[in-house]
Design an enzyme around this catalytic site. Structure first.
Site, PDB file in Angstrom:
ATOM      1  N   TYR A 142       0.849  -1.189   0.000  1.00 48.42           N
ATOM      2  CA  TYR A 142       0.000   0.000   0.000  1.00 48.42           C
ATOM      3  C   TYR A 142       0.881   1.234   0.000  1.00 48.42           C
ATOM      4  O   TYR A 142       1.744   1.389   0.875  1.00 48.42           O
ATOM      5  CB  TYR A 142      -0.892   0.020   1.246  1.00 48.42           C
ATOM      6  CG  TYR A 142      -1.868   1.177   1.264  1.00 48.42           C
ATOM      7  CD1 TYR A 142      -3.042   1.114   0.549  1.00 48.42           C
ATOM      8  CD2 TYR A 142      -1.595   2.331   1.992  1.00 48.42           C
ATOM      9  CE1 TYR A 142      -3.933   2.177   0.535  1.00 48.42           C
ATOM     10  CE2 TYR A 142      -2.482   3.401   1.990  1.00 48.42           C
ATOM     11  CZ  TYR A 142      -3.651   3.313   1.262  1.00 48.42           C
ATOM     12  OH  TYR A 142      -4.533   4.366   1.248  1.00 48.42           O
ATOM     13  N   ASP A 244       9.204   4.154   0.725  1.00 51.85           N
ATOM     14  CA  ASP A 244       7.993   4.716   1.319  1.00 51.85           C
ATOM     15  C   ASP A 244       8.096   4.477   2.824  1.00 51.85           C
ATOM     16  O   ASP A 244       7.891   3.361   3.296  1.00 51.85           O
ATOM     17  CB  ASP A 244       6.757   4.018   0.731  1.00 51.85           C
ATOM     18  CG  ASP A 244       5.452   4.514   1.352  1.00 51.85           C
ATOM     19  OD1 ASP A 244       5.509   5.236   2.368  1.00 51.85           O
ATOM     20  OD2 ASP A 244       4.384   4.160   0.831  1.00 51.85           O
ATOM     21  N   LYS A 271       2.363  10.824   8.078  1.00 52.54           N
ATOM     22  CA  LYS A 271       1.879  10.380   9.395  1.00 52.54           C
ATOM     23  C   LYS A 271       2.526  11.124  10.575  1.00 52.54           C
ATOM     24  O   LYS A 271       2.197  12.256  10.836  1.00 52.54           O
ATOM     25  CB  LYS A 271       2.090   8.866   9.536  1.00 52.54           C
ATOM     26  CG  LYS A 271       1.539   8.056   8.360  1.00 52.54           C
ATOM     27  CD  LYS A 271       0.249   7.383   8.648  1.00 52.54           C
ATOM     28  CE  LYS A 271      -0.196   6.512   7.497  1.00 52.54           C
ATOM     29  NZ  LYS A 271      -1.543   6.035   7.568  1.00 52.54           N
TER      30      LYS A 271
HETATM   31  C1  PLP Z   1       2.941   2.977   3.477  1.00 51.15           C
HETATM   32  C2  PLP Z   1       1.971   4.069   3.171  1.00 51.15           C
HETATM   33  N1  PLP Z   1       2.231   4.927   2.188  1.00 51.15           N
HETATM   34  C3  PLP Z   1       1.411   5.945   1.883  1.00 51.15           C
HETATM   35  C4  PLP Z   1       0.251   6.132   2.593  1.00 51.15           C
HETATM   36  C5  PLP Z   1      -0.686   7.252   2.223  1.00 51.15           C
HETATM   37  O1  PLP Z   1      -0.713   8.215   3.234  1.00 51.15           O
HETATM   38  P1  PLP Z   1      -1.973   9.195   3.382  1.00 51.15           P
HETATM   39  O2  PLP Z   1      -3.108   8.364   3.912  1.00 51.15           O
HETATM   40  O3  PLP Z   1      -1.509  10.258   4.329  1.00 51.15           O
HETATM   41  O4  PLP Z   1      -2.263   9.718   2.024  1.00 51.15           O
HETATM   42  C6  PLP Z   1      -0.069   5.274   3.641  1.00 51.15           C
HETATM   43  C7  PLP Z   1      -1.315   5.456   4.422  1.00 51.15           C
HETATM   44  O5  PLP Z   1      -1.713   4.651   5.215  1.00 51.15           O
HETATM   45  C8  PLP Z   1       0.796   4.202   3.933  1.00 51.15           C
HETATM   46  O6  PLP Z   1       0.499   3.316   4.882  1.00 51.15           O
END
Ligand code: PLP
Length: 449
Positions: A142, A244, A271
């Site tokens: 994700y 990421d 986050k």
């Molecule tokens: C690993 C990862 N990347 C990107 C995101 C996307 O972040 P946002 O929800 O702030 O757009 C998330 C969200 O849970 C995530 O877990």
């Protein structure tokens, strides 16, 4: 008065206003979601007065729990001075400096408003720097809701294809074929197959994107050998290795990347660095980050955002990250380890085929005897997922425990031994509650495929 009357009434109103009644699927829950009234530390109270211990922390974003007094104070002071200007602010530089000092690979940084935006900017920066169109990502990972980042996020046995060459599976109906053609999928932690897959399109790949402990893949840490293999491959093929760390930055003082021998060219953050406010950031090698520099005679990647680096988020993020110093990171990881040990004991006592994966201050519970090693092993069959949901509901409604809907916990520094003991007792009761259901599914001698 029932336990959830007020939430139920609000939801009936919500479905007339918002599709499905929710603005984020994360909070969607049958028959209706609960509505929060207030929260403090690691406790959340809903509008019906139910008080629960929070182990989800707004999907891993509240590293100090709710309404931390120092963050509230700083943000309140900023609020009175204005929330966003069409001018730059000094506090942006203070947070930038703090973050750059935490990780060796962060030479320059730029702020955005969400993890999704950070990943999107990272992919676009990679394309701009290399001049190549495609990206490669791990099956099941994700990375937010950008078209390219979504591919194969929920691949399942009916569409994932051969493991040696996994299909690029669309998430949203209507995803253009061009997007799927530009996203190459590889199996996480599988060096041989991954390198073979990457080699087939080497001249097209701008970046290999990897979450070092991908939650949806199974919350399995990437091996050092896997990361090194990806790094070496990107050096040989004029591509970037991009991380990421939107979730995993909490794992060590300098993020999950701290423990690897090689460093990414770019990292997406989000986050916890916003101190509870919407945030994202892109950090990395100065030479690559230059594609974003509007003072260059040829700007390769024009990029903006109305609320990017707004002073509310920057102020909250600065205080949160100052508080999350090396000692705080270590203490939180030790507490999480204690929780895992206690829960493993509860698993033995309840005699259920359950295992735990994770890193730092996060862990995920799997309904299989041996911890999964791959996305395909961690994949939850619908009938197993249904039992997990029953466990989560039991914990939420009967034990007043909030966990993430994958059966994961992301700890905050507001949690103490007392809450860890409550979590362990609740899970022991929960495992006993679901044991007969597992037996029904798998027979008396419960074991999982
Ligand atoms: C690993 C990862 N990347 C990107 C995101 C996307 O972040 P946002 O929800 O702030 O757009 C998330 C969200 O849970 C995530 O877990």
């Amino acid at each position: 008065m029932k336990q959830n009357d007020k939430s139920e009434a609000l939801y009936q109103k919500a479905v007339g206003l918002i599709p499905g009644g929710v603005s984020r699927n994360t909070v969607f829950h049958k028959p209706f979601p609960q509505y929060a009234a207030k929260a403090s530390g690691c406790y959340v109270t809903d509008i019906d007065g139910n008080k629960r211990i929070d182990f989800a922390n707004n999907m891993a974003s509240l590293i100090h729990g709710h309404a931390h007094p120092a963050i509230v104070e700083a943000v309140t002071a900023q609020l009175k001075k204005g929330t966003a200007y069409t001018l730059a602010t000094e506090v942006e530089l203070l947070l930038a400096e703090l973050l750059i000092n935490r990780a060796e690979s962060f030479e320059k940084i730029r702020f955005v408003n969400s993890g999704t935006e950070a990943v999107m900017a990272m992919i676009k920066a990679s394309r701009a720097f290399t001049g190549k169109p495609k990206i490669a990502k791990a099956e099941g990972a994700y990375h937010g809701t950008y078209d390219f980042a979504e591919v194969s996020q929920t691949a399942n046995p009916f569409n994932w294809g051969d493991i040696s060459s996994p299909n690029s599976v669309p998430l949203a109906h209507g995803t253009p074929q061009a997007v799927l053609d530009n996203v190459i999928i590889f199996p996480f932690n599988d060096i041989k197959r991954t390198l073979h897959i990457l080699d087939t399109q080497a001249d097209q790949i701008a970046c290999v994107i990897i979450d070092p402990v991908p939650h949806r893949v199974g919350l399995l840490p990437a091996t050092k050998a896997f990361i090194k293999a990806l790094y070496d491959w990107t050096r040989r093929n004029n591509a970037l290795l991009v991380f990421d760390e939107v979730v995993t930055f909490r794992v060590n003082y300098g993020g999950a990347q701290e423990k690897y021998d090689v460093k990414p060219d770019l990292t997406a953050l989000g986050k916890i660095i916003g101190g509870g406010f919407p945030v994202g950031a892109l950090a990395g090698r100065a030479e690559v980050m230059e594609v974003l520099d509007p003072s260059q005679s040829r700007l390769l990647f024009p990029h903006s955002g109305t609320f990017s680096a707004n002073p509310m988020t920057m102020t909250a993020g600065k205080v949160a990250m100052e508080l999350f110093d090396q000692n705080a990171v270590d203490a939180l990881n030790i507490l999480t380890k204690k929780a895992i040990v206690q829960i493993e004991n509860a698993i033995r006592i309840a005699d259920v085929p359950v295992s735990i994966t994770g890193a730092g201050s996060m862990f995920r519970i799997h309904f299989r005897l041996a911890a999964p090693q791959t996305y395909r092993e961690a994949y939850q069959r619908p009938d197993v997922a249904a039992i997990i949901n029953q466990l989560l509901d039991y914990l939420f409604y009967k034990e007043n425990i909030i966990m993430i809907n994958t059966c994961a916990c992301m700890f905050s520094t507001a949690i103490t031994h007392k809450e860890v003991d409550k979590l362990t007792d609740a899970l022991l009761n929960g495992f006993r509650f679901i044991r007969p259901k597992l037996e029904e599914l798998y027979g008396q001698n419960i074991s999982f495929p």
